[in-house]
Scaffold this active site. Sequence first.
Site, short mmCIF file in Angstrom:
data_model
loop_
_atom_site.label_atom_id
_atom_site.label_comp_id
_atom_site.label_asym_id
_atom_site.label_seq_id
_atom_site.Cartn_x
_atom_site.Cartn_y
_atom_site.Cartn_z
N ARG A 76 20.83 29.10 7.68
CA ARG A 76 20.44 29.31 9.08
C ARG A 76 19.73 28.07 9.61
O ARG A 76 19.98 27.63 10.74
CB ARG A 76 19.55 30.55 9.22
N CYS A 126 10.29 31.85 12.03
CA CYS A 126 11.49 32.38 11.39
C CYS A 126 12.46 32.77 12.49
O CYS A 126 12.60 32.05 13.47
CB CYS A 126 11.14 33.55 10.47
#
Length: 282
Positions: free
Chosen positions: A181, A239
């Site tokens: 990611r 995050c």
Amino acid sequence: MSGYEEPLVEADRLAAEFERADPPTLLDVRWRLTGLPGRDDYTAGHLPGAVFVDLDTALCGPPGAAGRHPLPDPAALQAVLRAAGVRAGHPVVVYDGGDSPAAARAWWTLRWAGHRPVRLLHGGFPAWVAAGLPVTTEVPTPVPGDVTVRPGELPVLDPGAAAALAAAGPGVLLDVRASARYRGEAEPVDPVAGHVPGAVNVPAGEYVGPDGRFPAPAALRARFAAAGADDDAPVGAYCGSGVTAAQAVLALHLAGRPDAALYVGSWSNWVADPSRPVSTGG
């Protein structure tokens, strides 16, 4: 850290505290990003006296441009905590399904709200069960608490502060998502892949085990120092939506960095504005 300043409590010690006349207030915050809701787990069995508090709707604000798990409205949070029996100055213990991000976000939220005596059950519900301790399906009716929410007791980052921290110079912004990611190779949740320019990738699995248990403080200090978060450099974490990053902030507290800041909106907030730059690759 000592006493209730210690962020973690082991199952056996918590069980002993239940023997006191006035034990800690217990909050069950089991949660999944996808799949069955945490309340189903609570209904199936929970620690005696624990009150279920939903991460999505009770501990966070509504999703939107501020992110998928933005800061809660202080008055709404205060009402939730009082309904759960949280009292001013009285210890609270939070727990989740064992991997610890949800409980860490609950720990962080209570600390941000000015409630200092809050700890996380180390290893969560599975650690309690593994220790052979009692579980119940009885839903308690807590006496309403009197806690007062005083927001701002832990540092937060907005997009500008996150960008500045990630830019060249002292300080480091940690991106704690999976490496794919971070590199922009995969993005299963948010509409844009990549990372905040200048952020350093430290995936959560490098500072906490799959069972939600944290390494010793010295090991945590070494890992974060290797990423540039030494004793002198300002440090923040993000995050996807500020849940796993709260776990990173907890790890940084354990490593001796109580000044660590949380970018609450995280990537879901960053990419809500298409003018913000995005980096890909390692």
